[in-house]
Design a protein around this motif. Sequence first.
Motif, short mmCIF file in Angstrom:
data_model
loop_
_atom_site.label_atom_id
_atom_site.label_comp_id
_atom_site.label_asym_id
_atom_site.label_seq_id
_atom_site.Cartn_x
_atom_site.Cartn_y
_atom_site.Cartn_z
N UNK A 111 0.75 -1.04 -0.10
CA UNK A 111 0.03 0.03 -0.04
C UNK A 111 0.94 1.30 0.03
N UNK A 112 1.86 1.27 0.56
CA UNK A 112 2.89 2.22 0.63
C UNK A 112 3.39 2.68 -0.82
N UNK A 113 3.66 1.47 -1.50
CA UNK A 113 4.00 1.74 -2.82
C UNK A 113 2.90 2.11 -3.68
N UNK A 114 1.58 1.58 -3.44
CA UNK A 114 0.44 2.42 -4.12
C UNK A 114 0.33 3.91 -3.64
N UNK A 115 0.71 4.42 -2.56
CA UNK A 115 0.72 5.80 -2.21
C UNK A 115 1.52 6.51 -3.20
N UNK A 152 -5.13 1.92 -15.99
CA UNK A 152 -4.40 0.85 -15.07
C UNK A 152 -5.05 -0.40 -15.24
N UNK A 153 -6.39 -0.53 -15.21
CA UNK A 153 -7.20 -1.73 -14.98
C UNK A 153 -6.78 -2.51 -16.48
N UNK A 154 -6.88 -1.77 -17.68
CA UNK A 154 -6.84 -2.41 -18.98
C UNK A 154 -5.26 -2.77 -19.23
N UNK A 155 -4.64 -1.86 -19.10
CA UNK A 155 -3.04 -1.84 -19.33
C UNK A 155 -2.12 -2.94 -18.76
N UNK A 156 -2.31 -2.73 -17.37
CA UNK A 156 -1.34 -3.72 -16.64
C UNK A 156 -1.94 -4.37 -15.43
N UNK A 157 -3.11 -3.85 -15.29
CA UNK A 157 -4.12 -4.51 -14.09
C UNK A 157 -3.21 -4.54 -12.77
N UNK A 158 -2.44 -3.79 -12.53
CA UNK A 158 -1.71 -3.56 -11.39
C UNK A 158 -0.22 -4.16 -11.49
N UNK A 159 -0.06 -4.87 -12.51
CA UNK A 159 1.12 -5.84 -12.71
C UNK A 159 2.02 -4.72 -13.07
N UNK A 160 3.65 -5.37 -13.33
CA UNK A 160 4.00 -6.50 -12.55
C UNK A 160 4.03 -6.48 -11.39
N UNK A 161 3.74 -7.64 -10.55
CA UNK A 161 3.67 -7.73 -9.16
C UNK A 161 3.25 -6.63 -8.33
N UNK A 162 2.09 -6.23 -8.53
CA UNK A 162 1.34 -4.79 -7.95
C UNK A 162 2.15 -3.73 -7.93
N UNK A 169 2.26 -1.27 -10.29
CA UNK A 169 1.68 0.01 -11.17
C UNK A 169 0.43 0.23 -10.48
N UNK A 170 -0.16 -0.47 -9.20
CA UNK A 170 -1.37 -0.15 -8.80
C UNK A 170 -1.28 1.29 -8.41
N UNK A 171 -2.62 1.96 -8.60
CA UNK A 171 -2.91 3.41 -8.12
C UNK A 171 -4.18 3.09 -7.22
N UNK A 172 -4.52 4.22 -6.37
CA UNK A 172 -5.50 3.89 -5.38
C UNK A 172 -6.82 3.18 -5.77
N UNK A 173 -7.22 3.72 -7.04
CA UNK A 173 -8.50 3.15 -7.36
C UNK A 173 -8.43 1.58 -8.10
N UNK A 174 -7.45 1.29 -8.68
CA UNK A 174 -7.22 -0.20 -8.68
C UNK A 174 -6.77 -1.10 -7.82
N UNK A 175 -6.23 -0.40 -6.74
CA UNK A 175 -6.01 -1.14 -5.61
C UNK A 175 -7.19 -1.45 -4.61
N UNK A 176 -8.03 -0.47 -4.59
CA UNK A 176 -9.17 -0.25 -3.78
C UNK A 176 -10.10 -1.37 -4.58
N UNK A 177 -10.14 -1.34 -6.03
CA UNK A 177 -11.06 -2.26 -6.76
C UNK A 177 -10.38 -3.57 -6.25
N UNK A 178 -9.26 -4.09 -6.31
CA UNK A 178 -8.71 -5.28 -6.15
C UNK A 178 -8.95 -5.83 -4.63
N UNK A 179 -8.69 -4.87 -3.57
CA UNK A 179 -8.94 -5.24 -2.24
C UNK A 179 -10.46 -5.33 -1.90
N UNK A 180 -11.20 -4.51 -2.41
CA UNK A 180 -12.50 -4.24 -1.96
C UNK A 180 -13.52 -5.34 -2.61
N UNK A 181 -13.44 -5.09 -4.17
CA UNK A 181 -14.38 -6.00 -4.84
C UNK A 181 -13.79 -7.11 -5.03
N UNK A 182 -12.47 -7.55 -5.69
CA UNK A 182 -12.14 -8.67 -6.02
C UNK A 182 -11.91 -9.81 -4.94
#
Lengths: 315, 298
Positions: free
Chosen positions: A85-89, A252-262, A264-277
């Motif tokens: 998450x610190x990396x996401x910030x 971010x969702x279409x291009x990398x989906x957060x990868x490689x190894x999380x 390139x996640x930004x707040x929105x895509x990480x929130x989606x991964x943690x919250x919904x997925x």
Amino acid sequence: MASDATIARNAPTVAPRAAPPTTLQKMARRRSTVAFLLTLPLLGVIGGLVAWPAAYAIYLSTLNRRMTAFIGLENYAILLDNDTFRMVIWQSCFFAITAVILKALIGFWLAHMLHHIPTKGQRIWRGMLLVPWVIPPALSTLGWWWMFEPSYSSINWLLSVFSVPPVPWLGEKWWARISVIIVNVWYGAPFFMIMYLAALKSVPDQLYEAADIDGATGWQRLRYVTLPMMRNIISITVLFSLIVTFANYDIVRVLTNGGPRDLTHVFASYAFQVGVLSGNIPRGAAVSLFMFPLLAVIAYFVLRGINQRTKEIGA
Amino acid sequence: MSATAAPRAAHGIFHKAGSLRAERRWALWSAYVSLIIAAIVMLAPPFYMLITALKTSAEIADLGGNPWIVRSPTLENFAAILGNEMFRGFFWNSIQVTVLVVIVTMLISVPAAFALSRMRFWGSQWLATGVFLTYLVPDTLLFIPLYQIVGGLGLLNSTWGLVLVYPTLTVPFCTWIMIGYFASIPKELDEAALIDGAGWLQMLWRIFIPVALPGIIAATIFAFTVSWAAFVYPTAFITRPDEMPLTIGVVSQLIRGDTFAWGQLMAGALLAALPPVVVYAFLMDYYVAGLTAGATKG
């Protein structure tokens, strides 16, 4: 608003009525009642679909994973302890700031170039350059994804023509971050261009004539006439774009989906991964709420800019 | 930006007529060169999508040769994607949701903007500011609580759920630019209407809507493009392919397995992007007016 007052007083007498109106009829014709009824659906959307969910998100973020117990700020504490998450910030800030600066510079440059050519030709150029903004970003990002595809990359083919070695666009962390920024700049720069072009056109010619008479050089014209006149639009556009870029999800969702190894996640895509997925709704809500303080600060400055502008125009 | 400024700076005020003309020509040339480069970069991705969509699978897989040209163009990818029932379903869902959202948005924002711009009442200034602030709240901040709320209403996996939440994307901005357009209508028109005995609603319907029609078209185009391109909400709320709108449908359902049907994927993405591009091509001036109105009219 003198005319409004007269409207309110005159309205009942103007409308021809046989019988004196009942209280209910009077109520129905009162200005405030009509206004209230007209804005009611808007209040419903703002209150029910924006304000209430925002408050509800704060409540959700204080619950445990199964949403059965109140755990206070623990979700936030866990997140801040988490390296990912610190990396996401960090990545969100890096992504938003770099992309907005590039969009603003490229947009300004294009607007300037467009402003220089004869008016007759401007329409067609503007039409072509605005295309990236018109295509839904989720779909154009698919095209970019295909252009970045490791073995078939058409960009790498172009680079190979100039004997540049192939670039691992989405496979390596820094290249993946750069790719996300490239796509976002490609999508957003035309918006800046169109805003700046409108602002450039609103600068009165007399100011430039006066500057020429005073012997201003091109740089001085830009520095002392164009930029001060556009300052307000520039700041509003930059701040607004900062919000949108900071909260970006689709690219971010279409291009990398957060990868490689999380990475390139930004707040929105990480929130989606943690919250919904992953199904941890409270923690997902906490992730997206981390955006809030920054957005609030930016919103404050945007509002100040808009108010200043309203005063300058002299409404 | 300093590209054009630099040569002028070198000469200062002591221009000669000839050098001035040469400078102008140089500035024009540099402008055209930059615009050409920019246009190539801006149009390359959609162009390459089209090239890919026109290729056969064998030609796409062939690694030798220039990928930017198509040797034996074919429409079979477009035919295949249009024959795909799921894709037609996505299209239909998108049309349904977008049309409903545009209607709902205009029904909410035009009356509200009229009230906010012409009928000063208690709190109207605050409400106008609130409208702008809600415009600044991104959908990625709201989708998790809305996921819970929409789920609570039993509308997950339903296009109705999307019709319910899309107004959060469209209503604030449309109301905001309509306030600007309505505020620019001269007060004399209201007074003339009042003398003729018009009520508030008649005034809105007979005067404000016709006079502010360009603004209404701009707002409609905005609502249309935003609901067509919406991605966060459908991604979160819709997991059943038969209820998906185009954006998430193309991105999630046409990408299957390890061997992608790139030609079909690109054909699908292009067809999905077509409606907003067509609207833009025919109504570019309204589109641009709507884009810039937010900041210049406020």
